[in-house]
Design a protein around this motif. Structure first.
Motif, PDB file in Angstrom:
ATOM      1  N   ASP A  60       6.880  -0.646  -1.348  1.00 34.96           N
ATOM      2  CA  ASP A  60       8.408  -0.762  -1.350  1.00 34.96           C
ATOM      3  C   ASP A  60       8.861  -1.827  -0.774  1.00 34.96           C
ATOM      4  OD1 ASP A  60      10.776  -0.334  -2.708  1.00 34.96           O
ATOM      5  OD2 ASP A  60      11.349   1.208  -1.283  1.00 34.96           O
ATOM      6  N   LEU A  61       7.991  -3.002  -0.489  1.00 34.45           N
ATOM      7  CA  LEU A  61       8.634  -4.292   0.320  1.00 34.45           C
ATOM      8  C   LEU A  61       9.630  -4.741  -0.184  1.00 34.45           C
ATOM      9  CD1 LEU A  61       4.909  -5.520   1.414  1.00 34.45           C
ATOM     10  CD2 LEU A  61       6.369  -4.168   3.105  1.00 34.45           C
ATOM     11  N   THR A  62      10.576  -5.377   0.526  1.00 33.57           N
ATOM     12  CA  THR A  62      11.354  -6.465   0.220  1.00 33.57           C
ATOM     13  C   THR A  62      10.962  -7.611   0.178  1.00 33.57           C
ATOM     14  OG1 THR A  62      12.361  -6.768   2.315  1.00 33.57           O
ATOM     15  CG2 THR A  62      13.326  -4.939   1.299  1.00 33.57           C
ATOM     16  N   PRO A  63      11.599  -8.587  -0.652  1.00 30.81           N
ATOM     17  CA  PRO A  63      10.978 -10.005  -0.610  1.00 30.81           C
ATOM     18  C   PRO A  63      10.873 -10.465   0.841  1.00 30.81           C
ATOM     19  CG  PRO A  63      12.635  -9.673  -2.411  1.00 30.81           C
ATOM     20  CD  PRO A  63      12.507  -8.487  -1.536  1.00 30.81           C
ATOM     21  N   TRP A  64      12.108 -10.220   1.775  1.00 30.36           N
ATOM     22  CA  TRP A  64      11.750 -10.997   3.027  1.00 30.36           C
ATOM     23  C   TRP A  64      10.556 -10.121   3.906  1.00 30.36           C
ATOM     24  CZ3 TRP A  64      12.366 -14.738   5.614  1.00 30.36           C
ATOM     25  CH2 TRP A  64      12.340 -14.794   7.026  1.00 30.36           C
ATOM     26  N   GLN A  65      10.292  -8.995   3.622  1.00 34.71           N
ATOM     27  CA  GLN A  65       9.187  -8.091   4.649  1.00 34.71           C
ATOM     28  C   GLN A  65       7.777  -9.011   3.818  1.00 34.71           C
ATOM     29  OE1 GLN A  65      10.248  -4.220   3.072  1.00 34.71           O
ATOM     30  NE2 GLN A  65      10.882  -3.818   5.159  1.00 34.71           N
ATOM     31  N   LYS A  84       7.185 -12.153   5.838  1.00 38.83           N
ATOM     32  CA  LYS A  84       6.844 -11.901   7.182  1.00 38.83           C
ATOM     33  C   LYS A  84       5.400 -11.497   7.083  1.00 38.83           C
ATOM     34  CE  LYS A  84      11.071  -9.963   9.169  1.00 38.83           C
ATOM     35  NZ  LYS A  84      11.541  -8.754   9.813  1.00 38.83           N
ATOM     36  N   ILE A  85       5.145 -10.924   6.157  1.00 30.04           N
ATOM     37  CA  ILE A  85       3.497 -10.599   5.960  1.00 30.04           C
ATOM     38  C   ILE A  85       2.758 -11.734   5.832  1.00 30.04           C
ATOM     39  CG2 ILE A  85       1.664  -9.415   4.696  1.00 30.04           C
ATOM     40  CD1 ILE A  85       3.775  -7.135   4.197  1.00 30.04           C
ATOM     41  N   ALA A  86       3.295 -12.640   5.147  1.00 33.92           N
ATOM     42  CA  ALA A  86       2.728 -13.806   4.363  1.00 33.92           C
ATOM     43  C   ALA A  86       2.664 -14.806   5.917  1.00 33.92           C
ATOM     44  CB  ALA A  86       3.244 -14.691   3.587  1.00 33.92           C
ATOM     45  N   ARG A  87       3.577 -14.929   6.486  1.00 32.11           N
ATOM     46  CA  ARG A  87       3.786 -15.777   7.669  1.00 32.11           C
ATOM     47  C   ARG A  87       3.340 -15.231   9.045  1.00 32.11           C
ATOM     48  NH1 ARG A  87      10.116 -17.861   6.923  1.00 32.11           N
ATOM     49  NH2 ARG A  87       9.660 -19.114   5.118  1.00 32.11           N
ATOM     50  N   LYS A 110      -3.070  -4.294  18.070  1.00 29.76           N
ATOM     51  CA  LYS A 110      -2.796  -4.885  16.761  1.00 29.76           C
ATOM     52  C   LYS A 110      -1.298  -5.110  16.928  1.00 29.76           C
ATOM     53  CE  LYS A 110      -5.591  -1.624  14.103  1.00 29.76           C
ATOM     54  NZ  LYS A 110      -5.720  -0.659  13.264  1.00 29.76           N
ATOM     55  N   THR A 111      -1.073  -6.333  16.162  1.00 30.83           N
ATOM     56  CA  THR A 111       0.430  -6.635  16.414  1.00 30.83           C
ATOM     57  C   THR A 111       1.067  -6.085  14.863  1.00 30.83           C
ATOM     58  OG1 THR A 111      -0.352  -8.690  17.181  1.00 30.83           O
ATOM     59  CG2 THR A 111       1.960  -8.527  16.400  1.00 30.83           C
ATOM     60  N   PHE A 112       2.146  -5.431  15.220  1.00 26.67           N
ATOM     61  CA  PHE A 112       2.845  -4.909  13.849  1.00 26.67           C
ATOM     62  C   PHE A 112       4.173  -5.601  13.743  1.00 26.67           C
ATOM     63  CE2 PHE A 112       0.274  -1.407  15.259  1.00 26.67           C
ATOM     64  CZ  PHE A 112      -0.449  -0.912  14.159  1.00 26.67           C
ATOM     65  N   LEU A 113       4.787  -5.609  12.563  1.00 22.97           N
ATOM     66  CA  LEU A 113       5.936  -6.330  12.251  1.00 22.97           C
ATOM     67  C   LEU A 113       7.138  -5.060  12.303  1.00 22.97           C
ATOM     68  CD1 LEU A 113       4.686  -8.085   9.171  1.00 22.97           C
ATOM     69  CD2 LEU A 113       5.605  -9.126  11.328  1.00 22.97           C
TER      70      LEU A 113
END
Length: 89
Positions: free
Chosen positions: A55-60, A63-66, A4-7
């Motif tokens: 509790d994700l930030t907009p940038w996180q 990152k998930i979407a990309r 698995k790849t994790f952010l």
């Protein structure tokens, strides 16, 4: 099992998942029953995932979407916005 790849913000989850996989390997290679500990860590991993993703930030979220392993439908939804931005130039 595929790796698995994790952010970056998912590192605590990755560490727990690695520990769970190690314990599963130990259990298959020995006569020791550690299924209770594996179950407990799995529940902890699930709760940690819920806590992090609640509790994700907009940038996180970006990152998930990309993420290359993101579901295709998520990328398709983002495409019209990308076209709007490109047409605005």
């Amino acid at each position: 099992m595929a790796k698995k790849t994790f952010l970056d913000f998912e590192n605590p989850i990755a560490e727990l998942e690695t520990k769970i996989e190690e314990l599963r390997y130990v259990q298959t290679e020995s006569a020791v029953d550690i299924s209770d500990e594996i179950d407990q860590l799995s529940k902890k991993s699930l709760q940690l995932t819920k806590d992090i993703y609640s509790d994700l930030t907009p940038w996180q979220i970006t990152k998930i979407a990309r993420h290359p392993r993101a579901p295709l439908h998520a990328r398709l939804r983002a495409r019209p916005l990308h076209r709007l931005c490109r047409n605005a130039r």
